[in-house]
Design a protein around this motif. Sequence first.
Motif, PDB file in Angstrom:
ATOM      1  N   VAL A  58      49.780  38.101 -33.090  1.00  0.00           N
ATOM      2  CA  VAL A  58      48.445  37.527 -33.308  1.00  0.00           C
ATOM      3  C   VAL A  58      47.747  38.141 -34.529  1.00  0.00           C
ATOM      4  CG1 VAL A  58      47.000  39.047 -31.874  1.00  0.00           C
ATOM      5  CG2 VAL A  58      46.479  36.604 -32.015  1.00  0.00           C
ATOM      6  N   LEU A  59      48.232  39.253 -34.982  1.00  0.00           N
ATOM      7  CA  LEU A  59      47.629  39.880 -36.161  1.00  0.00           C
ATOM      8  C   LEU A  59      48.173  39.208 -37.421  1.00  0.00           C
ATOM      9  CD1 LEU A  59      47.702  43.632 -35.077  1.00  0.00           C
ATOM     10  CD2 LEU A  59      45.804  42.007 -34.971  1.00  0.00           C
ATOM     11  N   ASN A  60      47.732  37.975 -37.625  1.00  0.00           N
ATOM     12  CA  ASN A  60      48.183  37.200 -38.767  1.00  0.00           C
ATOM     13  C   ASN A  60      46.961  36.609 -39.468  1.00  0.00           C
ATOM     14  OD1 ASN A  60      47.615  34.338 -37.838  1.00  0.00           O
ATOM     15  ND2 ASN A  60      48.894  35.059 -36.143  1.00  0.00           N
ATOM     16  N   PRO A  61      47.127  36.161 -40.706  1.00  0.00           N
ATOM     17  CA  PRO A  61      45.969  35.664 -41.469  1.00  0.00           C
ATOM     18  C   PRO A  61      45.236  34.492 -40.815  1.00  0.00           C
ATOM     19  CG  PRO A  61      47.823  36.054 -42.938  1.00  0.00           C
ATOM     20  CD  PRO A  61      48.336  36.221 -41.536  1.00  0.00           C
ATOM     21  N   GLY A  65      41.606  35.280 -39.793  1.00  0.00           N
ATOM     22  CA  GLY A  65      40.639  34.526 -40.588  1.00  0.00           C
ATOM     23  C   GLY A  65      39.607  33.831 -39.717  1.00  0.00           C
ATOM     24  N   VAL A  66      40.059  33.217 -38.640  1.00  0.00           N
ATOM     25  CA  VAL A  66      39.131  32.530 -37.737  1.00  0.00           C
ATOM     26  C   VAL A  66      38.314  33.543 -36.946  1.00  0.00           C
ATOM     27  CG1 VAL A  66      38.960  31.017 -35.712  1.00  0.00           C
ATOM     28  CG2 VAL A  66      40.513  30.432 -37.580  1.00  0.00           C
ATOM     29  N   PHE A  67      38.971  34.544 -36.387  1.00  0.00           N
ATOM     30  CA  PHE A  67      38.290  35.519 -35.523  1.00  0.00           C
ATOM     31  C   PHE A  67      37.249  36.332 -36.302  1.00  0.00           C
ATOM     32  CE2 PHE A  67      37.903  39.439 -33.079  1.00  0.00           C
ATOM     33  CZ  PHE A  67      37.746  38.947 -31.789  1.00  0.00           C
ATOM     34  N   VAL A  68      37.679  36.917 -37.405  1.00  0.00           N
ATOM     35  CA  VAL A  68      36.770  37.742 -38.210  1.00  0.00           C
ATOM     36  C   VAL A  68      35.840  36.852 -39.036  1.00  0.00           C
ATOM     37  CG1 VAL A  68      36.638  39.504 -40.025  1.00  0.00           C
ATOM     38  CG2 VAL A  68      38.393  39.675 -38.253  1.00  0.00           C
ATOM     39  N   GLY A  69      36.355  35.743 -39.537  1.00  0.00           N
ATOM     40  CA  GLY A  69      35.513  34.821 -40.295  1.00  0.00           C
ATOM     41  C   GLY A  69      34.343  34.306 -39.470  1.00  0.00           C
ATOM     42  N   THR A  70      34.590  34.027 -38.198  1.00  0.00           N
ATOM     43  CA  THR A  70      33.505  33.593 -37.311  1.00  0.00           C
ATOM     44  C   THR A  70      32.472  34.691 -37.163  1.00  0.00           C
ATOM     45  OG1 THR A  70      34.984  32.075 -36.149  1.00  0.00           O
ATOM     46  CG2 THR A  70      32.962  32.718 -35.000  1.00  0.00           C
ATOM     47  N   ALA A  71      32.919  35.927 -37.069  1.00  0.00           N
ATOM     48  CA  ALA A  71      31.981  37.052 -36.970  1.00  0.00           C
ATOM     49  C   ALA A  71      31.126  37.159 -38.233  1.00  0.00           C
ATOM     50  CB  ALA A  71      32.741  38.357 -36.730  1.00  0.00           C
TER      51      ALA A  71
END
Length: 151
Positions: A58-61, A65-71
């Motif tokens: 799961v540690l992929n771009p 990108g979605v998880f951290v980008g949403t934050a």
Amino acid sequence: MVTVTWATGVSLLQVVAATGCGLVAGLLFVFSAGVLTALGRLPADDGAVAMRAVNAAVLNPLFLGVFVGTAVVCAVLVVAVAVGGGPVTAAVAGVLYLVGVLGVTVAVNVPLNEALAAGRVGWADYRRRWGRWNHVRTTAATVALVLLVAA
């Protein structure tokens, strides 16, 4: 000519944040609704090996990108509402994602993943604790999504 106003910017941030919250809520829900149960039906060593593989994969771009980008979008949304106005429920949603999803992930789920990888936690204890906190993350992402849509 299209005029971009502060309100338009907040609305756009809401749409992007809601999309991210929905994607994250769905992924977390799948773990709560089925993946952990399925892995729990395997022999303990096999379940732990499978979860370690999931945690590594799961540690992929795309996911990050979605998880951290949403934050990031939620943080910007909170600031935008605080500085320029906008629906308070949108700011509450942003804070809820930051604390209930990102914060819980960093404070609880990632350390549990690291403990599982290092063999410092047993599979049954890991699954119980990780699952409980995943329910919290799922709920937080879902409620944030609802608040963003309602705002």
